[in-house]
Design an enzyme around this catalytic site. Structure first.
Site, PDB file in Angstrom:
ATOM      1  N   ASP A  10       0.856  -1.180   0.000  1.00  0.00           N
ATOM      2  CA  ASP A  10       0.000   0.000   0.000  1.00  0.00           C
ATOM      3  C   ASP A  10       0.894   1.232   0.000  1.00  0.00           C
ATOM      4  O   ASP A  10       1.751   1.380   0.880  1.00  0.00           O
ATOM      5  CB  ASP A  10      -0.903   0.016   1.240  1.00  0.00           C
ATOM      6  N   ASP A 131     -15.277  -3.990  -1.984  1.00  0.00           N
ATOM      7  CA  ASP A 131     -14.878  -3.752  -0.594  1.00  0.00           C
ATOM      8  C   ASP A 131     -16.141  -3.526   0.219  1.00  0.00           C
ATOM      9  O   ASP A 131     -16.910  -2.604  -0.073  1.00  0.00           O
ATOM     10  CB  ASP A 131     -13.978  -2.522  -0.502  1.00  0.00           C
TER      11      ASP A 131
END
Length: 238
Positions: A10, A131
């Protein structure tokens, strides 16, 4: 089908970080050299690396795109790069494909306009990021509710190369994956499902690998915190 491991990076301000449950205020920095991290993953046997541009996911500004291009160049044919965060147009996807990305992940933009996935898929393979919190999809860097249920979304993207399904409540928490929910999703679609969120141990990797038709497993924090190595996870998947 074999289950691929997707070690995750990330990116935020060019650094390797992890958030807890997508909260930008709860960040742990794991390194300043994403290219070195990605290369190390591949040296251990990873055939894919999963990168998320957290800045672009929140603002739409692809400030980390040079870093993504650097990772792609470093992997140079040894492994494939899957990248998400801020992929909101065909132009975004084309820029990433030109940078060497093998597959883009589209979340918010795909939920808002499923036809966009068809258009992008003509340029580069697309994984649709689903998500969710308790089965409802979240968008815009997980800051807003979409009103769309995960079960309904699975049928909306015929051009998808994969679904990346993240249980936000488990992401970055090392609390174990939602094996039951992921198994239900995988059985409801012919599109390969990639599991994301909650992986804390090699036992979790093995449990996920037991799901019929699961295509892959994304894991980040467990690797960074030494719960297991990329090589150990790949061996467990064998």
């Amino acid at each position: 089908m074999s289950v691929e491991l997707y070690p995750a990076i990330d990116l935020r301000a060019g650094r390797v970080v992890r958030l807890e449950q997508g909260d930008y205020e709860v960040e742990t920095v794991y390194g300043d050299d994403p290219v070195a991290v990605a290369t190390a993953f591949v040296d251990e046997g990873a055939r894919w690396v999963h990168v998320v541009d957290l800045d672009a996911a929140r603002s739409g500004d692809p400030v980390n795109r040079p870093v993504v291009a650097g990772i792609a160049a470093a992997l140079g044919g040894r492994a494939a790069l899957q990248t998400g965060g801020g992929v909101r147009s065909v132009a975004d996807a084309r820029a990433l494909a030109d940078a060497g990305v093998e597959r883009v992940v589209m979340g918010s933009a795909a939920i808002a306009d499923p036809a966009l996935v068809d258009a992008v898929a003509e340029v580069v393979p697309v994984a649709v990021g689903l998500d969710h919190r308790a089965g409802e999809l979240a968008v815009h860097g997980w800051t807003r509710r979409s009103g769309v249920r995960l079960d309904d979304a699975l049928g909306r993207f015929p051009a998808a190369a994969a679904f990346v399904i993240t249980d936000i409540g488990r992401d970055g928490m090392l609390s174990g994956p939602d094996v039951e929910g992921l198994a239900a999703a995988a059985s409801a679609t012919d599109v390969p499902v990639i599991a994301s969120g909650g992986v804390a141990s090699l036992d979790d990797v093995v449990r996920l690998a037991g799901i019929d038709r699961l295509g892959g497993i994304i894991t980040g924090r467990a690797i960074y915190e030494g719960r297991f190595t990329v090589a150990e996870a790949i061996e467990a998947l064998r």
